[in-house]
Design an enzyme around this catalytic site. Structure first.
Site, mmCIF file in Angstrom:
data_model
loop_
_atom_site.group_PDB
_atom_site.id
_atom_site.type_symbol
_atom_site.label_atom_id
_atom_site.label_comp_id
_atom_site.label_asym_id
_atom_site.label_seq_id
_atom_site.Cartn_x
_atom_site.Cartn_y
_atom_site.Cartn_z
ATOM 1 N N TYR A 39 0.831 -1.210 0.000
ATOM 2 C CA TYR A 39 0.000 0.000 0.000
ATOM 3 C C TYR A 39 0.866 1.261 0.000
ATOM 4 C CZ TYR A 39 -3.192 3.608 1.486
ATOM 5 O OH TYR A 39 -3.896 4.788 1.551
ATOM 6 N N PRO A 92 1.249 15.026 3.924
ATOM 7 C CA PRO A 92 0.182 14.298 4.623
ATOM 8 C C PRO A 92 0.141 12.842 4.160
ATOM 9 C CG PRO A 92 -0.719 15.655 2.860
ATOM 10 C CD PRO A 92 0.738 15.968 2.931
ATOM 11 N N SER A 121 -3.182 14.188 7.759
ATOM 12 C CA SER A 121 -4.185 13.734 6.787
ATOM 13 C C SER A 121 -5.587 13.666 7.395
ATOM 14 C CB SER A 121 -3.777 12.348 6.287
ATOM 15 O OG SER A 121 -4.835 11.734 5.600
ATOM 16 N N TYR A 145 -9.537 16.090 2.798
ATOM 17 C CA TYR A 145 -10.181 15.410 1.676
ATOM 18 C C TYR A 145 -11.620 15.875 1.723
ATOM 19 C CZ TYR A 145 -6.553 11.988 0.463
ATOM 20 O OH TYR A 145 -5.411 11.371 0.011
ATOM 21 N N THR A 171 -6.541 18.758 -0.733
ATOM 22 C CA THR A 171 -6.002 17.886 -1.783
ATOM 23 C C THR A 171 -7.012 17.807 -2.921
ATOM 24 O OG1 THR A 171 -4.724 16.621 -0.187
ATOM 25 C CG2 THR A 171 -5.174 15.540 -2.278
ATOM 26 N N ARG A 180 -5.388 1.282 -7.908
ATOM 27 C CA ARG A 180 -4.225 0.745 -7.181
ATOM 28 C C ARG A 180 -4.168 -0.783 -7.306
ATOM 29 N NH1 ARG A 180 -4.294 4.898 -2.242
ATOM 30 N NH2 ARG A 180 -4.411 6.774 -3.514
ATOM 31 N N LYS A 250 -3.174 21.198 -2.815
ATOM 32 C CA LYS A 250 -2.178 20.141 -3.040
ATOM 33 C C LYS A 250 -2.588 19.299 -4.240
ATOM 34 C CE LYS A 250 -0.041 16.136 -0.803
ATOM 35 N NZ LYS A 250 -0.737 14.919 -1.230
ATOM 36 N N HIS A 274 0.837 13.172 -5.916
ATOM 37 C CA HIS A 274 0.409 12.225 -4.871
ATOM 38 C C HIS A 274 1.355 11.023 -4.807
ATOM 39 C CE1 HIS A 274 -3.490 11.920 -2.496
ATOM 40 N NE2 HIS A 274 -2.865 10.843 -2.093
ATOM 41 N N VAL A 308 10.948 13.081 -3.544
ATOM 42 C CA VAL A 308 12.055 13.762 -2.850
ATOM 43 C C VAL A 308 12.593 12.803 -1.787
ATOM 44 C CG1 VAL A 308 12.769 15.794 -1.540
ATOM 45 C CG2 VAL A 308 10.863 15.973 -3.169
ATOM 46 N N ARG A 329 7.027 9.081 1.504
ATOM 47 C CA ARG A 329 7.378 7.704 1.874
ATOM 48 C C ARG A 329 8.586 7.560 2.801
ATOM 49 N NH1 ARG A 329 5.528 7.425 -3.386
ATOM 50 N NH2 ARG A 329 3.837 5.948 -3.826
HETATM 51 C C1 LIG Z 1 0.983 5.618 2.214
HETATM 52 C C2 LIG Z 1 0.632 6.970 1.692
HETATM 53 C C3 LIG Z 1 -0.540 7.589 2.114
HETATM 54 C C4 LIG Z 1 -0.861 8.872 1.662
HETATM 55 N N1 LIG Z 1 -1.978 9.510 2.159
HETATM 56 C C5 LIG Z 1 -2.271 10.758 1.756
HETATM 57 C C6 LIG Z 1 -3.379 11.461 2.318
HETATM 58 O O1 LIG Z 1 -4.065 10.952 3.188
HETATM 59 N N2 LIG Z 1 -3.632 12.716 1.854
HETATM 60 C C7 LIG Z 1 -2.873 13.312 0.885
HETATM 61 O O2 LIG Z 1 -3.151 14.450 0.490
HETATM 62 N N3 LIG Z 1 -1.801 12.674 0.358
HETATM 63 C C8 LIG Z 1 -1.484 11.426 0.780
HETATM 64 N N4 LIG Z 1 -0.376 10.800 0.279
HETATM 65 C C9 LIG Z 1 0.477 11.519 -0.692
HETATM 66 C C10 LIG Z 1 1.569 12.313 0.035
HETATM 67 O O3 LIG Z 1 1.047 13.434 0.691
HETATM 68 C C11 LIG Z 1 2.621 12.827 -0.954
HETATM 69 O O4 LIG Z 1 2.001 13.540 -1.981
HETATM 70 C C12 LIG Z 1 3.458 11.695 -1.553
HETATM 71 O O5 LIG Z 1 3.745 10.711 -0.588
HETATM 72 C C13 LIG Z 1 4.735 12.265 -2.092
HETATM 73 O O6 LIG Z 1 5.442 11.297 -2.753
HETATM 74 P P1 LIG Z 1 6.665 10.490 -2.094
HETATM 75 O O7 LIG Z 1 6.069 9.453 -1.210
HETATM 76 O O8 LIG Z 1 7.330 9.932 -3.288
HETATM 77 O O9 LIG Z 1 7.507 11.483 -1.322
HETATM 78 C C14 LIG Z 1 -0.018 9.525 0.733
HETATM 79 C C15 LIG Z 1 1.158 8.897 0.326
HETATM 80 C C16 LIG Z 1 1.492 7.645 0.802
HETATM 81 C C17 LIG Z 1 2.786 7.031 0.367
#
Ligand SMILES: Cc1cc2nc3c(=O)[nH]c(=O)nc-3n(C[C@H](O)[C@H](O)[C@H](O)COP(=O)(O)O)c2cc1C
Length: 377
Positions: A39, A92, A121, A145, A171, A180, A250, A274, A308, A329
């Site tokens: 996930y 987030p 989040s 959201y 977002t 997914r 975002k 995202h 990043v 991540r």
């Molecule tokens: C496991 C996971 C859950 C995420 N949940 C949210 C969320 O709840 N709300 C949101 O705006 N973005 C969410 N994101 C996106 C992150 O805010 C962010 O845009 C993204 O992780 C950036 O990419 P990176 O993981 O390569 O740094 C999530 C990302 C991951 C990996």
């Protein structure tokens, strides 16, 4: 402690904490179950966007300058009327109870300790009130959201105001969940397991609208509310009128959307896809940055996320005009490996590498980083 001390400490350690993103990911894979790891790690569809995020960074090379005094570095930035020591934010990331029982409060405590803004989040395991209590001196932003039942959105925003959050991050790229495939492969849905409970179950409007108090009703209602394909700029304008908090959008990738954001009085932009988890086949986030920076022309802050993973990446994003970057991540893997301490370690490692990179490129401040020359190979 200097950056070389940090590295040396790790060299002497019995079990060194992973520094490179690939090692971090590998260690998290060993620690987590297949479902949660898939996930977090995976992207939507065939993961072209996930790959684009990384190749976007790797296409750029820095042309450094030398013989400049880089003994004193100022890496501070200003956002929401405050000064922070690093150009980093926590992106987030939902459902942190899945990675560690301490969940979001552990991340917020790390954020508080390091003076890094924390974006919580909507789909958190712990509520925004719990997080505020755990880390009262952190700078917290609430990621919204949109809910199909709009009164839930307004209720959450009002709670964020009361709980001392500094801004709303709306977002806009998730009007429905992305495609997914890894989650289907693993038959895994953290939403269905209840990891997103925190903010919803403490929301009076959400709970009032539930048909009964069963777990299944809660899950069905969260999933139903997250689906909001009708959202438009009119909702953004309405939200703007309903809160005094600054609003960041975002998920902006197109310069015309950046222009519309400015026209709608938006206070900041997060350039993001995202982390490749929503629409597949999308432009790498870094590739979208320069044209957005051009349109925005310094009128509001531009923050970049997606891909990043190191201090060098931070430097490249700044050199292409970002005011700050958000980390996703990497900190999630740190949380899985060692809770709050793991989150701190990951963010410190990225920051220390950033400082070394800044100095070696011949820059002493964020303003100078933004003037560095990058060459696209
Ligand atoms: C496991 C996971 C859950 C995420 N949940 C949210 C969320 O709840 N709300 C949101 O705006 N973005 C969410 N994101 C996106 C992150 O805010 C962010 O845009 C993204 O992780 C950036 O990419 P990176 O993981 O390569 O740094 C999530 C990302 C991951 C990996």
């Amino acid at each position: 402690m200097t950056n070389s001390d940090l590295l040396l400490q790790n060299i002497k350690a019995e079990k060194p904490f992973p520094i490179a993103f690939s090692d971090l990911e590998k260690a998290a894979k060993e620690k987590l179950e297949v479902g949660p790891f898939g996930y977090i790690q995976s992207g939507a569809g065939n993961e072209q966007t996930l790959r684009n995020n990384r190749t976007a960074f790797e296409k750029y090379s820095i042309t450094p300058r030398f013989l400049r005094d880089v003994s004193q570095l100022d890496t501070s930035i200003s956002l929401f009327g405050k000064t922070f020591p690093t150009p980093l934010l926590f992106a987030p990331v939902g459902m942190n109870g899945m990675e560690h029982p301490d969940g979001e409060p552990a991340v917020a405590k790390a954020a508080e300790k390091l003076s890094i803004p924390y974006i919580q989040s909507t789909v958190s395991t712990y509520s925004m009130e719990d997080v505020a209590k755990a880390a009262p001196n952190s700078t917290r932003l609430f990621q919204l959201y949109w809910s199909k039942n709009e009164d839930i959105s307004y209720s959450m925003v009002e709670r964020a105001e009361k709980a001392g959050f500094s801004a709303i991050v709306l977002t806009i790229d998730t009007v429905m969940l992305g495609w997914r495939t890894e989650d289907v492969r693993n038959q895994f849905s953290p939403l269905k397991l209840g990891f997103a409970k925190g903010n919803y179950m403490q929301d009076p409007v959400f709970t009032e609208a539930l048909p009964d108090d069963s777990f299944d009703s809660y899950v069905a209602s969260v999933i139903d509310n997250i689906y909001h394909p009708h959202m438009t700029w009119e909702h953004v304008a309405e939200l703007k009128m309903r809160t005094t908090l600054p609003i960041y959008l975002k998920g902006i990738l197109h310069p015309d959307d950046a222009q519309l954001a400015l026209e709608n009085g938006i206070d900041g932009i997060i350039v993001s896809n995202h982390g490749g988890r929503q629409l597949d086949g999308v432009i790498g986030s870094l590739d979208a940055l320069p044209s957005i920076v051009e349109v925005v022309a310094g009128r509001v802050p531009v923050i970049l996320d997606s891909g990043v993973y190191s201090g060098i990446d931070v430097l490249k994003a700044l050199a292409l005009g970002a005011d700050a970057v958000a980390i996703g991540r990497p900190f999630v893997y740190g949380l899985a490996l060692a809770g709050q301490a793991g989150v701190e370690q990951v963010m410190q490692n990225i920051y220390e590498e950033f400082k070394v990179s800044l100095a070696l490129a011949g820059a002493s401040s964020i303003a100078e980083a933004r003037k560095l020359q990058l060459v696209k190979a």
